[in-house]
Design an enzyme around this catalytic site. Structure first.
Site, PDB file in Angstrom:
ATOM      1  N   SER A   5       0.871  -1.187   0.000  1.00 24.17           N
ATOM      2  CA  SER A   5       0.000   0.000   0.000  1.00 24.17           C
ATOM      3  C   SER A   5       0.901   1.229   0.000  1.00 24.17           C
ATOM      4  CB  SER A   5      -0.934  -0.014   1.214  1.00 24.17           C
ATOM      5  OG  SER A   5      -0.196  -0.156   2.407  1.00 24.17           O
ATOM      6  N   GLU A   7       1.282   5.543   0.823  1.00 30.55           N
ATOM      7  CA  GLU A   7       0.761   6.705   1.556  1.00 30.55           C
ATOM      8  C   GLU A   7       1.147   7.993   0.833  1.00 30.55           C
ATOM      9  OE1 GLU A   7       1.042   6.624   5.873  1.00 30.55           O
ATOM     10  OE2 GLU A   7       1.817   8.664   5.805  1.00 30.55           O
ATOM     11  N   HIS A  67      -6.662   9.262   6.331  1.00 28.81           N
ATOM     12  CA  HIS A  67      -6.198   9.327   7.718  1.00 28.81           C
ATOM     13  C   HIS A  67      -7.144  10.294   8.433  1.00 28.81           C
ATOM     14  CE1 HIS A  67      -1.756   8.026   7.014  1.00 28.81           C
ATOM     15  NE2 HIS A  67      -2.557   7.482   6.124  1.00 28.81           N
ATOM     16  N   ALA A 113      -5.531   8.113  20.528  1.00 32.54           N
ATOM     17  CA  ALA A 113      -6.048   7.398  19.349  1.00 32.54           C
ATOM     18  C   ALA A 113      -7.027   6.288  19.738  1.00 32.54           C
ATOM     19  CB  ALA A 113      -4.882   6.830  18.541  1.00 32.54           C
ATOM     20  N   TYR A 135       4.751   1.600  17.076  1.00 29.37           N
ATOM     21  CA  TYR A 135       6.115   2.146  17.117  1.00 29.37           C
ATOM     22  C   TYR A 135       7.133   1.103  17.602  1.00 29.37           C
ATOM     23  CZ  TYR A 135       3.267   6.241  16.654  1.00 29.37           C
ATOM     24  OH  TYR A 135       2.347   7.141  16.168  1.00 29.37           O
ATOM     25  N   HIS A 139       7.270   5.240  20.753  1.00 33.07           N
ATOM     26  CA  HIS A 139       6.817   6.612  20.463  1.00 33.07           C
ATOM     27  C   HIS A 139       7.642   7.605  21.289  1.00 33.07           C
ATOM     28  CE1 HIS A 139       4.145  10.156  20.596  1.00 33.07           C
ATOM     29  NE2 HIS A 139       3.868   9.788  19.366  1.00 33.07           N
ATOM     30  N   LYS A 155      -5.643   0.416  21.786  1.00 33.29           N
ATOM     31  CA  LYS A 155      -6.185   0.749  20.459  1.00 33.29           C
ATOM     32  C   LYS A 155      -6.721  -0.513  19.778  1.00 33.29           C
ATOM     33  CE  LYS A 155      -2.376   3.108  18.952  1.00 33.29           C
ATOM     34  NZ  LYS A 155      -1.554   4.125  18.284  1.00 33.29           N
TER      35      LYS A 155
HETATM   36  P1  FAD Z   1      -1.598   7.448  20.471  1.00 31.38           P
HETATM   37  O1  FAD Z   1      -1.798   5.998  20.204  1.00 31.38           O
HETATM   38  O2  FAD Z   1      -2.720   8.171  21.137  1.00 31.38           O
HETATM   39  O3  FAD Z   1      -0.269   7.588  21.325  1.00 31.38           O
HETATM   40  C1  FAD Z   1       0.371   8.855  21.489  1.00 31.38           C
HETATM   41  C2  FAD Z   1       1.292   8.843  22.710  1.00 31.38           C
HETATM   42  O4  FAD Z   1       0.495   8.863  23.893  1.00 31.38           O
HETATM   43  C3  FAD Z   1       2.182   7.611  22.855  1.00 31.38           C
HETATM   44  O5  FAD Z   1       3.369   8.025  23.487  1.00 31.38           O
HETATM   45  C4  FAD Z   1       1.393   6.672  23.768  1.00 31.38           C
HETATM   46  O6  FAD Z   1       2.254   5.819  24.496  1.00 31.38           O
HETATM   47  C5  FAD Z   1       0.688   7.682  24.658  1.00 31.38           C
HETATM   48  N1  FAD Z   1      -0.656   7.278  25.064  1.00 31.38           N
HETATM   49  C6  FAD Z   1      -1.583   6.659  24.321  1.00 31.38           C
HETATM   50  N2  FAD Z   1      -2.735   6.491  25.007  1.00 31.38           N
HETATM   51  C7  FAD Z   1      -2.505   7.060  26.222  1.00 31.38           C
HETATM   52  C8  FAD Z   1      -3.303   7.217  27.401  1.00 31.38           C
HETATM   53  N3  FAD Z   1      -4.559   6.754  27.432  1.00 31.38           N
HETATM   54  N4  FAD Z   1      -2.744   7.852  28.466  1.00 31.38           N
HETATM   55  C9  FAD Z   1      -1.468   8.320  28.422  1.00 31.38           C
HETATM   56  N5  FAD Z   1      -0.670   8.187  27.338  1.00 31.38           N
HETATM   57  C10 FAD Z   1      -1.190   7.562  26.254  1.00 31.38           C
HETATM   58  N6  FAD Z   1       0.106  12.374  12.125  1.00 31.38           N
HETATM   59  C11 FAD Z   1      -0.752  13.272  11.581  1.00 31.38           C
HETATM   60  O7  FAD Z   1      -0.903  14.383  12.133  1.00 31.38           O
HETATM   61  N7  FAD Z   1      -1.465  12.996  10.444  1.00 31.38           N
HETATM   62  C12 FAD Z   1      -1.347  11.803   9.808  1.00 31.38           C
HETATM   63  O8  FAD Z   1      -2.004  11.573   8.785  1.00 31.38           O
HETATM   64  C13 FAD Z   1      -0.464  10.821  10.344  1.00 31.38           C
HETATM   65  N8  FAD Z   1      -0.336   9.590   9.792  1.00 31.38           N
HETATM   66  C14 FAD Z   1       0.447   8.646  10.394  1.00 31.38           C
HETATM   67  C15 FAD Z   1       0.491   7.344   9.853  1.00 31.38           C
HETATM   68  C16 FAD Z   1       1.272   6.365  10.458  1.00 31.38           C
HETATM   69  C17 FAD Z   1       1.276   4.985   9.869  1.00 31.38           C
HETATM   70  C18 FAD Z   1       2.045   6.685  11.606  1.00 31.38           C
HETATM   71  C19 FAD Z   1       2.917   5.634  12.247  1.00 31.38           C
HETATM   72  C20 FAD Z   1       2.010   7.951  12.142  1.00 31.38           C
HETATM   73  C21 FAD Z   1       1.202   8.950  11.565  1.00 31.38           C
HETATM   74  N9  FAD Z   1       1.100  10.224  12.107  1.00 31.38           N
HETATM   75  C22 FAD Z   1       0.259  11.151  11.539  1.00 31.38           C
HETATM   76  C23 FAD Z   1       1.886  10.596  13.286  1.00 31.38           C
HETATM   77  C24 FAD Z   1       1.090  10.347  14.575  1.00 31.38           C
HETATM   78  O9  FAD Z   1      -0.045  11.194  14.629  1.00 31.38           O
HETATM   79  C25 FAD Z   1       2.044  10.671  15.727  1.00 31.38           C
HETATM   80  O10 FAD Z   1       3.021   9.677  15.835  1.00 31.38           O
HETATM   81  C26 FAD Z   1       1.387  10.961  17.065  1.00 31.38           C
HETATM   82  O11 FAD Z   1       2.367  11.564  17.921  1.00 31.38           O
HETATM   83  C27 FAD Z   1       0.846   9.743  17.787  1.00 31.38           C
HETATM   84  O12 FAD Z   1      -0.242   9.240  17.147  1.00 31.38           O
HETATM   85  P2  FAD Z   1      -0.888   7.837  17.640  1.00 31.38           P
HETATM   86  O13 FAD Z   1      -2.113   7.664  16.839  1.00 31.38           O
HETATM   87  O14 FAD Z   1       0.099   6.766  17.653  1.00 31.38           O
HETATM   88  O15 FAD Z   1      -1.278   8.261  19.158  1.00 31.38           O
END
Ligand code: FAD
Length: 286
Positions: A5, A7, A67, A113, A135, A139, A155
């Protein structure tokens, strides 16, 4: 042959749009499973994302996955967006927390997320196939590696169907991550995110921002090429092809390429790996 795929990021100008159309036209020939379009935080590229997604969707060549992030606005805005995608017949999403551009401080109503995944499931049931981020090299904001894995599991438990990794250059980090996931009974496919090496300084900056480790020897080799972009790209194609081959040999379920809206490096890597119909024909010919 494993699925692939691609991106893209949403173009903001007419010139960028032409580049993306050409890239998409070339990469579509490899018959990817789907392509995805990234989402900007704080409304910066939201409309661009939706427009690009709808353009690709209406061309009807391959499925497209928008996304969507927690920073997409109030829950009502997110709900309307989900409805528009659902009504259009789109059935894949990549669900993320998103990153705030520096200087912006306002977050959305959803914080993590896993909350976004729950919200999507609550609003649209099983309509969407949802991918989330993970990650292998942890992360950058995670307190500990274990906490990061626990949050990843949340998640998955919220209803994610698959995960795409942040890019990495060390295959062992991916395999170790798979082992850690297995111990936690995380059994969704974990798809390596592959970053072709095109521009050293940009890649280096990006890697340090998102916590992707560039091995010292790789950094030094790339730096030696200076401004010689062709050599960087050729070296990068060799290196990333080897990485992908290791991942495929080790059982990666598919590969997701961060194309940066460019086709050449991704095409060459896929061809060398025998991914896509063009190379199949060549291989069969001899
Ligand atoms: P989460 O899963 O919410 O995690 C974020 C951080 O918070 C992590 O350190 C985790 O350990 C921590 N955490 C999670 N849940 C909790 C909780 N309940 N309490 C306390 N801490 C918690 N960014 C964009 O802006 N737009 C995009 O289109 C985009 N596409 C991406 C596509 C891929 C495949 C990847 C790998 C990353 C992408 N990103 C994008 C970057 C992403 O948004 C960042 O890495 C962001 O910092 C974390 O997103 P996440 O969804 O993993 O967050």
């Amino acid at each position: 042959m494993i699925p692939i795929s691609f991106e893209y990021f949403p173009p903001k100008t007419a010139e960028q749009n032409i580049v993306l159309n050409e890239t998409h036209r070339r990469l579509t020939r490899l018959q990817p499973e789907y392509c995805s379009v990234t989402y900007g935080a704080g409304g910066s590229t939201v409309n661009h994302t939706e427009r690009s997604v709808m353009d690709i969707h209406h061309a009807a060549e391959i499925p497209v996955a928008p996304h969507i992030s927690c920073l997409g606005g109030a829950m009502n805005d997110l709900k309307s967006m989900l409805n528009r995608y659902q009504d259009a017949g789109i059935n894949r999403l990549v669900a993320l927390r998103g990153d705030m551009p520096s200087g912006m401080a306002v977050a959305g109503e959803l914080r993590w997320a896993n909350e976004l995944v729950s919200f999507i499931r609550q609003e649209t049931g099983d309509h969407f196939h949802i991918a989330v981020a993970c990650y292998p090299e942890i992360h950058p904001e995670a307190e500990t590696a274990n906490r990061d894995l626990d949050f990843f599991k949340q998640k998955v438990d919220a209803g994610a169907n698959e995960a795409i990794t942040q890019f990495f250059f060390n295959a062992d980090a991916y395999f170790r991550f798979l082992d850690d996931c297995q111990v936690r009974n995380i059994d969704i496919p974990i798809v390596p995110g592959i970053m072709p090496i095109i521009n050293f300084s940009r890649l280096s900056r990006f890697a340090s921002m998102c916590g992707a480790e560039m091995p010292r020897w790789l950094r030094l080799r790339l730096r030696d090429f200076g401004d010689d972009r062709d050599s960087i790209r050729d070296f990068g194609i060799d290196f990333v092809t080897d990485l992908c081959q290791r991942l495929i040999d080790g059982g990666a379920p598919s590969l997701h390429f961060y194309t940066i809206n460019r086709s050449l490096a991704t095409l060459k890597i896929c061809k060398r790996l025998g991914l896509g119909p063009a190379l199949k024909t060549t291989a069969a010919q001899g």
